[in-house]
Motif scaffolding. Structure first.
Motif, PDB file in Angstrom:
ATOM      1  N   LYS A  99      -0.711  12.269 -22.445  1.00  0.00           N
ATOM      2  CA  LYS A  99      -0.683  10.888 -22.953  1.00  0.00           C
ATOM      3  C   LYS A  99      -1.662  10.015 -22.172  1.00  0.00           C
ATOM      4  CE  LYS A  99       4.002  10.416 -24.783  1.00  0.00           C
ATOM      5  NZ  LYS A  99       5.320   9.769 -24.573  1.00  0.00           N
ATOM      6  N   GLY A 100      -1.668  10.180 -20.855  1.00  0.00           N
ATOM      7  CA  GLY A 100      -2.572   9.401 -20.021  1.00  0.00           C
ATOM      8  C   GLY A 100      -4.031   9.687 -20.333  1.00  0.00           C
ATOM      9  N   LEU A 101      -4.369  10.954 -20.465  1.00  0.00           N
ATOM     10  CA  LEU A 101      -5.751  11.334 -20.766  1.00  0.00           C
ATOM     11  C   LEU A 101      -6.168  10.847 -22.152  1.00  0.00           C
ATOM     12  CD1 LEU A 101      -5.759  14.893 -19.189  1.00  0.00           C
ATOM     13  CD2 LEU A 101      -6.827  12.830 -18.267  1.00  0.00           C
ATOM     14  N   LYS A 102      -5.254  10.938 -23.124  1.00  0.00           N
ATOM     15  CA  LYS A 102      -5.553  10.462 -24.475  1.00  0.00           C
ATOM     16  C   LYS A 102      -5.703   8.946 -24.508  1.00  0.00           C
ATOM     17  CE  LYS A 102      -3.713  14.104 -27.407  1.00  0.00           C
ATOM     18  NZ  LYS A 102      -2.723  14.448 -28.441  1.00  0.00           N
ATOM     19  N   SER A 103      -5.069   8.261 -23.561  1.00  0.00           N
ATOM     20  CA  SER A 103      -5.169   6.799 -23.491  1.00  0.00           C
ATOM     21  C   SER A 103      -6.389   6.344 -22.695  1.00  0.00           C
ATOM     22  CB  SER A 103      -3.895   6.211 -22.872  1.00  0.00           C
ATOM     23  OG  SER A 103      -2.778   6.453 -23.702  1.00  0.00           O
ATOM     24  N   GLY A 104      -7.164   7.294 -22.206  1.00  0.00           N
ATOM     25  CA  GLY A 104      -8.417   6.931 -21.558  1.00  0.00           C
ATOM     26  C   GLY A 104      -8.492   7.172 -20.064  1.00  0.00           C
ATOM     27  N   ALA A 105      -7.462   7.768 -19.470  1.00  0.00           N
ATOM     28  CA  ALA A 105      -7.519   8.051 -18.034  1.00  0.00           C
ATOM     29  C   ALA A 105      -8.593   9.093 -17.752  1.00  0.00           C
ATOM     30  CB  ALA A 105      -6.168   8.560 -17.528  1.00  0.00           C
ATOM     31  N   ALA A 106      -9.261   8.943 -16.610  1.00  0.00           N
ATOM     32  CA  ALA A 106     -10.284   9.907 -16.212  1.00  0.00           C
ATOM     33  C   ALA A 106      -9.646  11.179 -15.682  1.00  0.00           C
ATOM     34  CB  ALA A 106     -11.194   9.302 -15.145  1.00  0.00           C
ATOM     35  N   ASP A 107      -8.474  11.044 -15.059  1.00  0.00           N
ATOM     36  CA  ASP A 107      -7.775  12.205 -14.504  1.00  0.00           C
ATOM     37  C   ASP A 107      -6.354  11.799 -14.130  1.00  0.00           C
ATOM     38  OD1 ASP A 107      -7.346  14.841 -13.542  1.00  0.00           O
ATOM     39  OD2 ASP A 107      -9.372  14.903 -12.715  1.00  0.00           O
ATOM     40  N   PHE A 108      -5.622  12.771 -13.590  1.00  0.00           N
ATOM     41  CA  PHE A 108      -4.204  12.606 -13.312  1.00  0.00           C
ATOM     42  C   PHE A 108      -3.896  13.328 -12.004  1.00  0.00           C
ATOM     43  CE2 PHE A 108       0.312  13.364 -14.006  1.00  0.00           C
ATOM     44  CZ  PHE A 108       0.709  12.253 -14.733  1.00  0.00           C
ATOM     45  N   VAL A 109      -3.244  12.642 -11.066  1.00  0.00           N
ATOM     46  CA  VAL A 109      -2.916  13.211  -9.759  1.00  0.00           C
ATOM     47  C   VAL A 109      -1.409  13.085  -9.543  1.00  0.00           C
ATOM     48  CG1 VAL A 109      -3.273  12.953  -7.268  1.00  0.00           C
ATOM     49  CG2 VAL A 109      -5.163  12.524  -8.835  1.00  0.00           C
ATOM     50  N   THR A 110      -0.825  14.116  -8.921  1.00  0.00           N
ATOM     51  CA  THR A 110       0.604  14.057  -8.638  1.00  0.00           C
ATOM     52  C   THR A 110       0.859  13.807  -7.151  1.00  0.00           C
ATOM     53  OG1 THR A 110       0.700  16.447  -8.395  1.00  0.00           O
ATOM     54  CG2 THR A 110       1.265  15.556 -10.557  1.00  0.00           C
ATOM     55  N   LYS A 111       1.951  13.098  -6.893  1.00  0.00           N
ATOM     56  CA  LYS A 111       2.420  12.870  -5.524  1.00  0.00           C
ATOM     57  C   LYS A 111       3.412  13.976  -5.194  1.00  0.00           C
ATOM     58  CE  LYS A 111       2.488   7.874  -6.304  1.00  0.00           C
ATOM     59  NZ  LYS A 111       3.389   6.724  -6.428  1.00  0.00           N
ATOM     60  N   PRO A 112       3.432  14.471  -4.011  1.00  0.00           N
ATOM     61  CA  PRO A 112       2.471  14.222  -2.934  1.00  0.00           C
ATOM     62  C   PRO A 112       1.143  14.888  -3.267  1.00  0.00           C
ATOM     63  CG  PRO A 112       4.001  15.948  -2.279  1.00  0.00           C
ATOM     64  CD  PRO A 112       4.459  15.445  -3.623  1.00  0.00           C
ATOM     65  N   TRP A 113       0.083  14.307  -2.796  1.00  0.00           N
ATOM     66  CA  TRP A 113      -1.258  14.796  -3.105  1.00  0.00           C
ATOM     67  C   TRP A 113      -1.865  15.504  -1.902  1.00  0.00           C
ATOM     68  CZ3 TRP A 113       0.092   9.749  -2.203  1.00  0.00           C
ATOM     69  CH2 TRP A 113      -0.453   9.169  -1.057  1.00  0.00           C
ATOM     70  N   ASP A 114      -2.850  16.315  -2.177  1.00  0.00           N
ATOM     71  CA  ASP A 114      -3.675  16.933  -1.150  1.00  0.00           C
ATOM     72  C   ASP A 114      -4.877  16.012  -0.969  1.00  0.00           C
ATOM     73  OD1 ASP A 114      -6.344  18.761  -0.940  1.00  0.00           O
ATOM     74  OD2 ASP A 114      -4.719  19.588   0.291  1.00  0.00           O
ATOM     75  N   ASN A 115      -5.137  15.546   0.255  1.00  0.00           N
ATOM     76  CA  ASN A 115      -6.205  14.565   0.497  1.00  0.00           C
ATOM     77  C   ASN A 115      -7.559  15.020  -0.027  1.00  0.00           C
ATOM     78  OD1 ASN A 115      -4.435  12.780   1.678  1.00  0.00           O
ATOM     79  ND2 ASN A 115      -5.049  13.249   3.775  1.00  0.00           N
ATOM     80  N   ASP A 116      -7.942  16.264   0.277  1.00  0.00           N
ATOM     81  CA  ASP A 116      -9.247  16.762  -0.165  1.00  0.00           C
ATOM     82  C   ASP A 116      -9.342  16.821  -1.688  1.00  0.00           C
ATOM     83  OD1 ASP A 116     -10.160  17.018   2.452  1.00  0.00           O
ATOM     84  OD2 ASP A 116      -9.506  19.107   2.608  1.00  0.00           O
TER      85      ASP A 116
END
Length: 183
Positions: A99-116
């Protein structure tokens, strides 16, 4: 010396998350702006030259549907269609990401994230927003617009473009040799 990526706007209602992201991204971006509420997003985008928005998906206490983030994503894209927005959430599922990508998001990240991985994702989003259109493609689009504006009248289009009819025909030809000659 590493190339910096301009200004990032981070929007997340969790102060600890904002602090961690700010620390992680200060060496990557020239400026890191953090908002704990999405209410000032549009004002901030008018006042600052933002390269990228990192947007949390949930702002309503006890609600983890991601609808808040999708609403703000659509709002940002309506006013700033070329600005890359990367969504971030702890409550991720494939359907929400799509849904996010179809709405125009460039990408999607989940928490907790890997810094690199986060930094790589954000760099890719900025780089992709800066894609340079090849000159041939730009010229072809312009020629097509002029011909359309002239309702297909090649003589009038050539005159507007300041070129001969034959040159215009050559530019409109789908198969050109490297020197621009029709094959």
């Amino acid at each position: 010396m590493k190339e910096r990526l301009g200004t990032i706007l981070i929007v997340d209602d969790n102060i600890a998350i904002l602090t961690a992201l700010k620390i992680c991204l200060e060496g990557v971006f020239d400026n890191v702006i953090a908002l704990s509420s999405p209410d000032k997003i549009l004002t901030t985008l008018q006042q600052e030259e933002i390269s990228l928005v990192l947007l949390d998906m949930n702002f309503t206490l006890g609600v983890n549907s991601g609808q808040d983030g999708l609403l703000w994503l659509r709002t940002i894209k309506k006013h700033h269609p070329d600005l890359p927005v990367v969504l971030i959430t702890a409550y991720a599922d494939v359907q929400l990401a799509v849904k996010g990508l179809k709405s125009g998001a460039a990408d999607f990240v989940t928490k907790p994230w890997d810094n690199d991985e986060l930094i790589r994702t954000l760099k890719d989003a900025v780089d992709n927003s800066l894609n340079i259109v090849p000159l041939d493609q730009l010229e072809a689009e312009h020629v097509r617009k002029v011909v359309d504006k002239c309702h297909g009248n090649i003589s009038k289009a050539a005159e507007l473009l300041g070129i001969s009819r034959q040159t215009l025909y050559n530019k409109m030809s789908p198969s050109k040799s490297p020197r621009g000659e029709t094959s």
